[in-house]
Scaffold this active site. Structure first.
Site, PDB file in Angstrom:
ATOM      1  N   SER A  55      18.471  18.411  -0.181  1.00  0.00           N
ATOM      2  CA  SER A  55      19.415  18.833  -1.205  1.00  0.00           C
ATOM      3  C   SER A  55      19.049  20.268  -1.536  1.00  0.00           C
ATOM      4  O   SER A  55      17.867  20.615  -1.579  1.00  0.00           O
ATOM      5  CB  SER A  55      19.283  17.985  -2.472  1.00  0.00           C
ATOM      6  N   CYS A  56      20.057  21.112  -1.754  1.00  0.00           N
ATOM      7  CA  CYS A  56      19.808  22.497  -2.132  1.00  0.00           C
ATOM      8  C   CYS A  56      20.822  22.866  -3.205  1.00  0.00           C
ATOM      9  O   CYS A  56      22.030  22.797  -2.959  1.00  0.00           O
ATOM     10  CB  CYS A  56      19.937  23.421  -0.924  1.00  0.00           C
ATOM     11  N   VAL A  57      20.313  23.210  -4.372  1.00  0.00           N
ATOM     12  CA  VAL A  57      21.200  23.501  -5.495  1.00  0.00           C
ATOM     13  C   VAL A  57      20.793  24.807  -6.169  1.00  0.00           C
ATOM     14  O   VAL A  57      19.645  25.229  -6.104  1.00  0.00           O
ATOM     15  CB  VAL A  57      21.175  22.362  -6.544  1.00  0.00           C
TER      16      VAL A  57
END
Length: 122
Positions: free
Chosen positions: A101-103
């Site tokens: 996940s990359c936020v």
């Protein structure tokens, strides 16, 4: 459970551990781009991504593992405009392509540009 700790990664700056071993899993706290030898943060997303990845690697090594043992990462960016540059560095280290996940987040401790946390398996 067992605490994983190494001087080759930045010390925890709060009431938590660098990582915990639980069964066959290692849960590493988010690693920001602080050079553990100097306490300094390099300039720019490329240098910061490199240092964050190196800090993750030091914790994995302390647990007797390496990047190929990582099954999941969570990446935090201060600015999604840094996504491509971050990915370029990230891809050199996480060659096994773990789930991710990359936020983008509003702020990261110490005003850094990125942070990486991992889950690894023995």
């Amino acid at each position: 459970m067992k605490v994983i700790n190494t001087e080759k990664a930045p010390a925890a700056i709060g009431p938590y551990s660098q990582a915990m071993e639980a069964g066959n899993f290692i849960f590493a706290s988010g690693q920001i781009p602080v050079d553990p030898a100097t306490g300094e943060v390099p300039e720019g997303i490329t240098a910061q991504a490199e240092q964050s990845c190196k800090n993750v690697g030091a914790i994995l090594s302390a647990a007797g593992l390496d990047y190929t043992n990582v099954v999941k990462t969570t990446c935090f960016l201060a600015d999604m405009a840094d996504f491509a540059a971050f990915n370029e560095v990230y891809a050199k280290y996480f060659t096994g392509k773990p789930a991710r996940s990359c936020v983008a987040v509003k702020a990261i401790p110490k005003g850094v540009l990125c942070e990486i946390e991992v889950i690894a398996v023995k």
